[in-house]
Design an enzyme around this catalytic site. Structure first.
Site, mmCIF file in Angstrom:
data_model
loop_
_atom_site.group_PDB
_atom_site.id
_atom_site.type_symbol
_atom_site.label_atom_id
_atom_site.label_comp_id
_atom_site.label_asym_id
_atom_site.label_seq_id
_atom_site.Cartn_x
_atom_site.Cartn_y
_atom_site.Cartn_z
ATOM 1 N N SER A 57 -8.139 -0.111 6.992
ATOM 2 C CA SER A 57 -8.689 -0.752 6.006
ATOM 3 C C SER A 57 -10.470 -0.664 5.674
ATOM 4 O O SER A 57 -10.740 -0.306 6.978
ATOM 5 C CB SER A 57 -8.550 -1.943 5.567
ATOM 6 O OG SER A 57 -8.866 -2.971 6.727
ATOM 7 N N ASP A 94 -7.189 2.999 4.095
ATOM 8 C CA ASP A 94 -6.319 2.010 3.233
ATOM 9 C C ASP A 94 -7.122 1.295 2.133
ATOM 10 O O ASP A 94 -8.092 0.870 2.511
ATOM 11 C CB ASP A 94 -5.539 1.047 4.255
ATOM 12 C CG ASP A 94 -4.641 0.303 3.489
ATOM 13 O OD1 ASP A 94 -3.806 0.481 2.592
ATOM 14 O OD2 ASP A 94 -4.095 -0.741 4.145
ATOM 15 N N HIS A 95 -6.669 1.285 1.002
ATOM 16 C CA HIS A 95 -7.447 0.590 -0.141
ATOM 17 C C HIS A 95 -8.846 0.832 -0.365
ATOM 18 O O HIS A 95 -9.811 0.053 -0.466
ATOM 19 C CB HIS A 95 -7.277 -0.925 -0.045
ATOM 20 C CG HIS A 95 -5.742 -1.355 -0.202
ATOM 21 N ND1 HIS A 95 -5.218 -1.557 -1.588
ATOM 22 C CD2 HIS A 95 -4.921 -1.804 0.689
ATOM 23 C CE1 HIS A 95 -4.112 -2.127 -1.296
ATOM 24 N NE2 HIS A 95 -3.767 -2.007 0.106
ATOM 25 N N HIS A 190 0.664 -8.244 -0.312
ATOM 26 C CA HIS A 190 0.272 -8.300 1.090
ATOM 27 C C HIS A 190 0.358 -9.578 1.528
ATOM 28 O O HIS A 190 0.438 -10.814 1.026
ATOM 29 C CB HIS A 190 -1.244 -7.916 0.875
ATOM 30 C CG HIS A 190 -1.573 -6.651 0.275
ATOM 31 N ND1 HIS A 190 -1.991 -6.160 -0.622
ATOM 32 C CD2 HIS A 190 -1.134 -5.361 1.153
ATOM 33 C CE1 HIS A 190 -2.027 -4.993 -0.960
ATOM 34 N NE2 HIS A 190 -1.574 -4.648 0.147
ATOM 35 N N GLY A 191 0.220 -9.799 3.018
ATOM 36 C CA GLY A 191 0.145 -11.018 3.885
ATOM 37 C C GLY A 191 1.458 -11.420 4.056
ATOM 38 O O GLY A 191 2.516 -10.738 4.010
HETATM 39 P P1 13P Z 1 1.572 -6.413 4.585
HETATM 40 O O1 13P Z 1 0.858 -7.240 4.386
HETATM 41 O O2 13P Z 1 3.206 -6.636 3.902
HETATM 42 O O3 13P Z 1 1.938 -5.695 6.077
HETATM 43 O O4 13P Z 1 1.290 -4.876 3.684
HETATM 44 C C1 13P Z 1 0.129 -4.200 4.469
HETATM 45 C C2 13P Z 1 -0.415 -3.174 3.428
HETATM 46 O O5 13P Z 1 0.117 -2.879 2.157
HETATM 47 C C3 13P Z 1 -1.568 -2.590 3.832
HETATM 48 O O6 13P Z 1 -1.922 -1.479 2.879
HETATM 49 O O1 G3H Z 2 -3.756 -4.063 2.555
HETATM 50 C C1 G3H Z 2 -4.415 -4.750 3.374
HETATM 51 C C2 G3H Z 2 -4.303 -4.467 4.795
HETATM 52 O O2 G3H Z 2 -3.223 -5.655 5.281
HETATM 53 C C3 G3H Z 2 -5.497 -4.559 5.392
HETATM 54 O O3 G3H Z 2 -6.296 -5.959 5.682
HETATM 55 O O4 G3H Z 2 -8.417 -5.869 4.627
HETATM 56 O O5 G3H Z 2 -7.673 -7.618 6.317
HETATM 57 O O6 G3H Z 2 -8.003 -5.166 7.081
HETATM 58 P P1 G3H Z 2 -7.745 -6.097 5.846
HETATM 59 ZN ZN ZN Z 3 -1.769 -2.502 0.813
#
Ligand code: 13P
Ligand code: G3H
Ligand code: ZN
Length: 345
Positions: A57, A94-95, A190-191
């Site tokens: 991320s 990621d994101h 998420h989470g």
């Molecule tokens: P979780 O919080 O369910 O593990 O999802 C992670 C995620 O989607 C990261 O992009």
């Molecule tokens: O989608 C979110 C991921 O779990 C990454 O989380 O931004 O705290 O690293 P983070």
């Molecule tokens: Zn995600």
């Protein structure tokens, strides 16, 4: 100085998703921030012979340092080779939320990026995603886009239907942007608190049972874009064993609830080719660290609690690959340019 992922010996996600679609399994995408998580992911995937996606991320990139991270990925490739393993992996953002961040990742050796424009109005999401695709494809880097907003605990997933991906939007989005995969919203979030207790029922032991994912939406999307790789975010199961371990060693995670494994198994057999897992890894690490520090309060060598945390995470990864996603034993299916070059040399 920019570096191509091809020089690091890693692969983009295109071949992985093609094989996952044909074989009706999903590629695990594990988030990592530090050395022990990276070791656990690599060793777990090598032992279970699973292709995988190393997922970073923007927060993780800041935490680990973007330069160091590139060398960590390169080190992971060399470690795998030194074990005579043919497991291939992708390094994925990621994101990503801006073109500049995606570009910077492409330039520093990522083989795949996500541009998450899901919070923007449709036109802006399409424009931003198409801009990232144009640049990334010049470098043979794959791109994940997103349609639909993943609900957080603040949102009422059940009532707010607009958070789900609207199946009628997907064809136009995929066609207009040129993305290689699409993240969708079908009820995950998420989470560690994916559902409010009021959204769940309870089983006879009083354990929360979450509402099922919206497989009807997934099926409609599959019909509209047949054979197109779908991504599931927020797909941790919030494994009760780890929640209990944390709570019985001084932690406090009340009513944490995730996606049951049988629903993830079902998703992995569908067009879902990538399943994102971060929270379960965090829980495994935290549970192991808490247990060691509670049982041995005099311990102060980080290796003595991060080592067991790494072992716990590795076991979790092997379990996910073998029992949930079906990716174990599939490593030889992903040939990758680096191995193709080795074989022809
Ligand atoms: P979780 O919080 O369910 O593990 O999802 C992670 C995620 O989607 C990261 O992009
Ligand atoms: O989608 C979110 C991921 O779990 C990454 O989380 O931004 O705290 O690293 P983070
Ligand atoms: Zn995600």
């Amino acid at each position: 100085m920019s570096v191509s992922y091809k020089d690091l010996g890693i692969v983009n996600t295109r071949e992985m998703f093609k094989k996952a679609m044909e074989g009706q399994y999903a590629i695990p995408a594990y988030n990592f921030n530090n050395l022990e998580q990276l070791q656990a992911i690599v060793l777990g995937c090598v032992e279970s012979e699973s292709p995988f996606i190393l997922q970073v991320s923007s927060g993780a990139r800041k935490y680990a340092n973007q330069t160091l991270l590139r060398y960590l990925a390169q080190g992971a490739r060399e470690l795998i080779q030194s074990m005579d393993s043919n497991v291939n992996f992708a390094l994925h953002l990621d994101h990503g939320d801006t073109f500049e961040l995606c570009k910077s990742c492409v330039d520093s050796g990522f083989s795949s990026v996500m541009i998450d424009g899901s919070h923007h109005p449709m036109d802006k999401n399409i424009e931003l995603t198409a801009q990232v695709v144009e640049f990334a494809h010049e470098h043979d880097v794959s791109v994940e886009g997103e349609l639909g907003v993943l609900a957080g605990i603040e949102d009422d997933v059940v009532a707010a239907k607009s958070v789900y991906t609207q199946p009628e939007d997907v064809e136009n989005f995929v066609k207009s942007t040129g993305v290689d995969s699409l993240a969708i919203s079908i009820g995950t979030s998420h989470g560690a608190y994916k559902f409010k207790p009021a959204q769940c029922t309870r089983d006879d032991k009083g354990v929360l049972v979450p509402p099922p994912l919206r497989f009807d939406i997934l099926e409609e999307i599959e019909q509209r874009i047949p054979g197109f790789p779908i991504v599931l975010h927020g797909a941790s199961s919030v494994i009760p064993k780890y929640v209990e371990m944390i709570n019985s060693h001084g932690g406090k995670l009340d009513d944490a609830v995730g996606i049951p494994e049988e629903q993830l198994r079902k998703a992995a057999r569908s067009a879902v080719c990538k399943v994102n897992i971060d929270s379960d890894g965090r829980l495994a690490v935290t549970a192991a660290v808490r247990r060691v520090l509670t049982e041995k309060p005099g311990e102060f060598d980080p290796r003595k609690y991060l080592g067991p945390a790494r072992d716990e995470l590795k076991s979790l990864i092997i379990h996910k690959n073998k029992e949930v996603l079906g990716s174990a034993g599939r490593a030889t299916e992903i040939f990758g340019e680096a191995r193709a070059a080795e074989v022809t040399a």
